[in-house]
Scaffold this active site. Sequence first.
Site, short mmCIF file in Angstrom:
data_model
loop_
_atom_site.label_atom_id
_atom_site.label_comp_id
_atom_site.label_asym_id
_atom_site.label_seq_id
_atom_site.Cartn_x
_atom_site.Cartn_y
_atom_site.Cartn_z
N ASP A 7 -4.62 -8.96 -5.16
CA ASP A 7 -4.83 -10.14 -4.16
C ASP A 7 -5.12 -11.51 -4.95
OD1 ASP A 7 -4.68 -9.40 -1.68
OD2 ASP A 7 -6.69 -8.52 -1.55
N HIS A 42 0.82 -1.18 -0.12
CA HIS A 42 0.02 -0.03 -0.06
C HIS A 42 0.81 1.14 0.23
CE1 HIS A 42 -4.38 -0.69 -0.15
NE2 HIS A 42 -3.97 -2.02 -0.03
N GLU A 73 -10.97 -11.64 -6.37
CA GLU A 73 -9.62 -11.48 -5.95
C GLU A 73 -9.26 -12.63 -5.34
OE1 GLU A 73 -9.44 -8.05 -3.46
OE2 GLU A 73 -11.51 -8.21 -2.51
N CYS A 128 -9.72 -3.52 -11.44
CA CYS A 128 -9.15 -2.17 -10.62
C CYS A 128 -8.02 -2.64 -9.84
CB CYS A 128 -10.45 -2.05 -9.78
SG CYS A 128 -10.71 -3.30 -8.35
#
Length: 586
Positions: free
Chosen positions: A472, A201, A448, A519
Amino acid sequence: MSFQVFGTAVARGVAIGRAVLVASSRLDVAHYFIADVDVGEQSERLRTARERVASELVQLRDALPSDAPPELAALLDVHLMLVHDEALVEASLEWVRSRHYNAEWALSAQLEVLARQFDDMEDDYLRERKADLEQVVERILRVLTEGTEEWPSALQSGARDFAGEDPLVLVAGDISPADMLRFRDGVFQGFVTDIGGKTSHTAIVARSMDIPAVVGTREGSRLIQQDDWVVIDGDAGVVVVNPSPIVLEEYRFRQRQAELERERLARLRFTPAVTLDGERVEMLANIELPQDAEPALQVGAEGVGLFRSEFLFMGRGGQLPSEEEQYLAYRQAVLAMGGRPVTIRTVDVGADKPLERALPNESRQDAILNPAMGLRAIRWSLSEPAMFRQQLRAIYRASAEGPVRLLLPMVSHGRELRQVRDCIEKVCAQLKSRGQRMGSVELGVMVEVPAAALVLRSLLPWVDFVSIGTNDLIQYTLAIDRADQSVSHLFDPWHPAVLGLLARVIQECREQNKSVSVCGEMAGDLAFTEVLLGMGLRSFSMHPTQIARVKQRVLRCDSARAAALVRDVINAEDPAAAAAAVGWGG
């Protein structure tokens, strides 16, 4: 002396500035700049915390029983000495005065300085006193952070004045998602961290801020000193420390060239994304906070494909945002998009996005052992029904202001969908009984988890759309924890198994007339634009800063030609062969 540190390039471009070190700590403390008027207050906070810890240590020492080992009293005396040592507290106060660090940051910064001095000591006994110092600092930090439920609203107050003429770059062992958001206002030109990978992140937020970043340097925060001149080469994954004048000028030239390229790409803002053979492609934006919606619109986003609502929950000392606070945030994003769709993902905490709020007792140990597999995303929401219904109410209320889509993360089977639909029915009934307005909200799932991809046909009747979270999906398909430095190099989106799952999901959605988008990070990676178009994808959601680059690639692609390449890609024997099938060398 000039030297280089190597890591993983995660955000393109070049940044040049003086190093600002954020020391690692076992406590998650706030790091922010303060205004001149706040220097006195922060200094007093630090002095008060020091005196309280000193008082506690004295009480502990005086309360020792008569038969207590003498070593205990001696240890407490050492800690008392460290608490009053000017090299710790007075030097920390200087960070507050000269650097405008908040109290917690100043103390942890001074700990880093002293810890390095202890490491360099030849005497074993003195070197081992580093652990005592860390314990004392942790005590003071705990006092400082007590009762801190929210970070100040003006986190960057005074930062630009502090920066002066020299630009700054941030160097740290790691940067939490919450801290990344606190540093979004532009005071830092780039980031360097010891750990992390392309989909950590830290990397994701750095790309959303469109600033260069290099992660996974391992020893970067130890080798780089405070105030060193640093060049971050976000293209090559190299950090140049104290560069020579010739090297510095070369990188400054590259900075100017990159700015000219950004200006050229900006001209594509109003150009529709249409392939050479006439296929229309939707360009959506991923955002973290409601104020990101307007800048996304300015770079040509046709809507929000992913609003990561968990960022509203972070950095709050474990206090969850209220329904009203969430409603206002979602409403702000919906209004900013002016009638374009806003896809709000329900809170996805866990793994590399921890929430300070404690997990249920029975889940804590598992979450520590393997957070990527623990109680996270939709699992956490369903385990906290009151919190989940509160978020749903806020989202449905915001839908009265414009088109909203509700996205569920980490769904793996139909039972979860049925539970969510039950919650939605209760929420809608509540809102109607209150007389509150709401619009029609489309329901979607993120694919995911490989299980979701394999049973997708049974999930599609329950939903209106699908969004593929490639970060993921790759992690779980390849059994690789993307936050684990020892295996992050094995995280490979070119793996044929990953590409095969992607192609399968896109094909099934198209056959069932369900809209589908990607996404994850692959949507904004130019290497995969042609591959995804060839699989039949017509909706990409990415960081706003990537939209112009991907749109340029779409305008130059022939989707029919791309489709002919896909079979070779997904049938490749290994990742290298898959990349070679589309002529991508790296």
